[in-house]
Design a protein around this motif. Structure first.
Motif, PDB file in Angstrom:
ATOM      1  N   ILE A  46       0.868  -1.188   0.000  1.00  0.00           N
ATOM      2  CA  ILE A  46       0.000   0.000   0.000  1.00  0.00           C
ATOM      3  C   ILE A  46       0.900   1.231   0.000  1.00  0.00           C
ATOM      4  N   PRO A  47       0.839   2.036  -1.057  1.00  0.00           N
ATOM      5  CA  PRO A  47       1.724   3.206  -1.153  1.00  0.00           C
ATOM      6  C   PRO A  47       1.331   4.312  -0.174  1.00  0.00           C
ATOM      7  N   ASP A  48       2.250   5.219   0.044  1.00  0.00           N
ATOM      8  CA  ASP A  48       2.032   6.359   0.941  1.00  0.00           C
ATOM      9  C   ASP A  48       1.270   7.446   0.177  1.00  0.00           C
ATOM     10  N   ALA A  49       0.005   7.174  -0.088  1.00  0.00           N
ATOM     11  CA  ALA A  49      -0.808   8.098  -0.891  1.00  0.00           C
ATOM     12  C   ALA A  49      -2.147   8.399  -0.231  1.00  0.00           C
ATOM     13  N   TYR A  50      -2.247   8.138   1.077  1.00  0.00           N
ATOM     14  CA  TYR A  50      -3.529   8.264   1.770  1.00  0.00           C
ATOM     15  C   TYR A  50      -3.365   9.035   3.068  1.00  0.00           C
ATOM     16  N   ALA A  51      -4.424   9.714   3.456  1.00  0.00           N
ATOM     17  CA  ALA A  51      -4.465  10.394   4.744  1.00  0.00           C
ATOM     18  C   ALA A  51      -4.957   9.422   5.807  1.00  0.00           C
ATOM     19  N   PHE A  52      -4.717   9.762   7.044  1.00  0.00           N
ATOM     20  CA  PHE A  52      -5.176   8.957   8.169  1.00  0.00           C
ATOM     21  C   PHE A  52      -6.688   8.750   8.089  1.00  0.00           C
TER      22      PHE A  52
END
Length: 107
Positions: free
Chosen positions: A82-88
């Protein structure tokens, strides 16, 4: 079952996973990050506690193995890609985590 979720800085992906899977009966969760500036840096105590370590990217797995290889013996290590492309707690991240984590959660 004790699951440690690991991402880079422990600010979005792993804390989201920690929250959503903490609701599952029979699962204890924690989250940490592999970066030096992580909100909760991963350490040997995290790894000693965990039965399963779930990383978000292959780079996180490599960093864990390089830094803590001996402490990972007997621990199942899973990568969700899962890439670092999402907010909490982003709804898309929650859906992705739920879809990819099913293979190791108790039924």
């Amino acid at each position: 079952m004790r699951i440690l979720f690991v991402c880079g800085r422990a600010r979005a992906r792993s804390p989201t996973a920690e929250q959503i899977f903490a609701r599952v009966p029979g699962i204890e969760t924690a989250s940490a990050g592999v970066s030096p500036d992580a909100d909760e840096p991963v350490d040997v105590d995290h790894l000693a506690w965990a039965e399963i370590v779930v990383v978000m990217e292959p780079a996180h797995r490599r960093k864990l193995i390089r830094r803590f290889g001996a402490h990972l013996r007997g621990v199942r290590l899973v990568c969700l890609d899962i890439p670092d492309a999402y907010a909490f707690m982003a709804p898309a991240l929650v859906r992705l985590l739920e879809a990819r984590a099913g293979r190791f959660l108790p039924r």
